[in-house]
Write a protein that holds these residues in place. Sequence first.
Motif, PDB file in Angstrom:
ATOM      1  N   ALA A  26      30.338  31.500  16.149  1.00  0.00           N
ATOM      2  CA  ALA A  26      30.451  32.952  16.330  1.00  0.00           C
ATOM      3  C   ALA A  26      29.203  33.421  17.072  1.00  0.00           C
ATOM      4  CB  ALA A  26      30.572  33.636  14.979  1.00  0.00           C
ATOM      5  N   GLU A  27      28.829  32.627  18.105  1.00  0.00           N
ATOM      6  CA  GLU A  27      27.529  32.790  18.760  1.00  0.00           C
ATOM      7  C   GLU A  27      27.435  33.992  19.702  1.00  0.00           C
ATOM      8  OE1 GLU A  27      29.832  30.623  19.452  1.00  0.00           O
ATOM      9  OE2 GLU A  27      30.114  30.536  21.611  1.00  0.00           O
ATOM     10  N   SER A  28      28.569  34.511  20.134  1.00  0.00           N
ATOM     11  CA  SER A  28      28.523  35.528  21.195  1.00  0.00           C
ATOM     12  C   SER A  28      29.644  36.548  21.035  1.00  0.00           C
ATOM     13  CB  SER A  28      28.693  34.835  22.554  1.00  0.00           C
ATOM     14  OG  SER A  28      29.972  34.217  22.638  1.00  0.00           O
ATOM     15  N   ASP A 105      39.550  26.581  25.432  1.00  0.00           N
ATOM     16  CA  ASP A 105      38.317  27.084  26.044  1.00  0.00           C
ATOM     17  C   ASP A 105      37.446  25.972  26.644  1.00  0.00           C
ATOM     18  OD1 ASP A 105      35.722  28.222  26.477  1.00  0.00           O
ATOM     19  OD2 ASP A 105      35.321  28.245  24.337  1.00  0.00           O
ATOM     20  N   ARG A 106      36.697  25.243  25.839  1.00  0.00           N
ATOM     21  CA  ARG A 106      35.809  24.228  26.413  1.00  0.00           C
ATOM     22  C   ARG A 106      36.514  22.882  26.550  1.00  0.00           C
ATOM     23  NH1 ARG A 106      30.081  25.711  23.477  1.00  0.00           N
ATOM     24  NH2 ARG A 106      30.057  27.904  24.140  1.00  0.00           N
ATOM     25  N   THR A 107      35.865  21.976  27.226  1.00  0.00           N
ATOM     26  CA  THR A 107      36.487  20.704  27.603  1.00  0.00           C
ATOM     27  C   THR A 107      35.836  19.523  26.878  1.00  0.00           C
ATOM     28  OG1 THR A 107      35.014  20.973  29.488  1.00  0.00           O
ATOM     29  CG2 THR A 107      37.337  21.365  29.869  1.00  0.00           C
ATOM     30  N   ASN A 158      29.409  23.073  33.826  1.00  0.00           N
ATOM     31  CA  ASN A 158      30.211  23.457  34.990  1.00  0.00           C
ATOM     32  C   ASN A 158      29.749  24.758  35.639  1.00  0.00           C
ATOM     33  OD1 ASN A 158      31.776  21.143  34.698  1.00  0.00           O
ATOM     34  ND2 ASN A 158      33.208  22.150  33.326  1.00  0.00           N
ATOM     35  N   ARG A 159      29.276  25.717  34.836  1.00  0.00           N
ATOM     36  CA  ARG A 159      28.737  26.943  35.443  1.00  0.00           C
ATOM     37  C   ARG A 159      27.499  26.599  36.259  1.00  0.00           C
ATOM     38  NH1 ARG A 159      29.933  30.866  30.197  1.00  0.00           N
ATOM     39  NH2 ARG A 159      32.144  31.083  30.708  1.00  0.00           N
ATOM     40  N   GLN A 160      26.675  25.736  35.703  1.00  0.00           N
ATOM     41  CA  GLN A 160      25.469  25.320  36.414  1.00  0.00           C
ATOM     42  C   GLN A 160      25.822  24.620  37.722  1.00  0.00           C
ATOM     43  OE1 GLN A 160      22.260  23.723  34.147  1.00  0.00           O
ATOM     44  NE2 GLN A 160      21.787  22.158  35.670  1.00  0.00           N
ATOM     45  N   VAL A 232      27.827  35.927  32.994  1.00  0.00           N
ATOM     46  CA  VAL A 232      29.247  35.583  32.899  1.00  0.00           C
ATOM     47  C   VAL A 232      29.772  36.106  31.561  1.00  0.00           C
ATOM     48  CG1 VAL A 232      30.953  33.715  32.992  1.00  0.00           C
ATOM     49  CG2 VAL A 232      28.745  33.420  34.132  1.00  0.00           C
ATOM     50  N   ASP A 233      30.981  36.558  31.519  1.00  0.00           N
ATOM     51  CA  ASP A 233      31.786  36.989  30.362  1.00  0.00           C
ATOM     52  C   ASP A 233      32.444  38.340  30.630  1.00  0.00           C
ATOM     53  OD1 ASP A 233      31.504  34.737  28.816  1.00  0.00           O
ATOM     54  OD2 ASP A 233      30.261  35.654  27.267  1.00  0.00           O
ATOM     55  N   GLY A 234      31.611  39.400  30.678  1.00  0.00           N
ATOM     56  CA  GLY A 234      32.203  40.726  30.862  1.00  0.00           C
ATOM     57  C   GLY A 234      32.759  41.302  29.575  1.00  0.00           C
TER      58      GLY A 234
HETATM   59  O1  GYE Z   1      31.102  32.279  28.046  1.00  0.00           O
HETATM   60  C1  GYE Z   1      30.075  32.273  25.898  1.00  0.00           C
HETATM   61  C2  GYE Z   1      30.448  31.583  24.664  1.00  0.00           C
HETATM   62  O2  GYE Z   1      32.951  28.687  26.156  1.00  0.00           O
HETATM   63  C3  GYE Z   1      33.653  30.333  27.699  1.00  0.00           C
HETATM   64  O3  GYE Z   1      31.060  30.374  25.095  1.00  0.00           O
HETATM   65  C4  GYE Z   1      32.936  30.047  26.444  1.00  0.00           C
HETATM   66  C5  GYE Z   1      31.520  30.542  26.408  1.00  0.00           C
HETATM   67  C6  GYE Z   1      31.301  32.001  26.707  1.00  0.00           C
HETATM   68  O4  GYE Z   1      29.446  31.444  23.766  1.00  0.00           O
HETATM   69  O5  GYE Z   1      29.796  33.603  25.676  1.00  0.00           O
END
Ligand code: GYE
Length: 299
Positions: A26-28, A105-107, A158-160, A232-234
């Motif tokens: 629940a980091e973000s 979401d993630r890979t 991948n963003r990097q 990134v996010d919005g």
């Molecule tokens: O951008 C970030 C979250 O994996 C897309 O994880 C997600 C990312 C998102 O902590 O805010």
Amino acid sequence: ATTGGGTPQAGGGSDLIKVGFSQLGAESGWRTANTESVKFNLTKENGFDLTFVDAQQKQENQIKALRDFIDQGVDVIAFSPVIETGWDEVLQDIKDAEIPVVLVDRTVDTTVADPFVTWIGADFTKEGVTAGEWVKANHPDAKIFELQGTMGSGAQTNRQEGFRSIVGDNVIGEASGNFTRAEGKAATEAALAAYPDMDLIFAHNDDMGLGAIEAIEATGKKPGVDIKIVTVDGVKDGLQALVDKKFNYVVECNPAFGDQLAELIKKVAAGEQVEKSTIVVDEAFDQTITQEFVDSRTF
Ligand code: GYE
């Protein structure tokens, strides 16, 4: 249990699809919105019996949850892997138990063959490219500090990669803020001391960018002016910072795909053919967005 024509199934006693969902944390703001969207759509009314477990950004917690799902004999396992590697054993065990996996979401990066049926998420590389192109067009001489997400996560690597393929030569420093506001702030404090001439931060998510704002303001500098911020996010807080002109550019990553996830899980549980991947469509925003737009944002 989805078969049996209404006959109660062992352990289940209903026709609901038993889903084990391992959320990474629940980091973000993004994650909170994603969790809400998942829970809102995977309801009993919609045909699901959901077990939701939050791993608090710890891979060992996630692996434990996945093993519990195997023991419970769920119909489908869905999970958002906190980092890409380290899943080989548990993915093999899930495969041996013949439980289909929906990756969210993630890979993952694994040696297990065909480790999941389908994946739904954003194109992280493209998000990085979009951010990089804006920087290249608007601040070609920027001295960039890159505030990275959780190291080894698909969203970070991948963003990097995408960002640096465009403006990699301008990156003068990097550190991880683990996708949280507090760690983003701490990493920026250290960066302000280590790289006094940095004038642009690329943060891999809004929350770390919001932490960076606090760190920059504490030194008397103006975020968005003295030090530009691209994120990134919005999510709502991020777009508010953009309207307030403290962020300069935000690449969207839409967390509200629980409805699409629910459809996918239904098909997977029914043994229907599904696409290998579903890319969630994203936009990008600059400072021309309006306060009304931010107010109408649902996440
Ligand atoms: O951008 C970030 C979250 O994996 C897309 O994880 C997600 C990312 C998102 O902590 O805010």
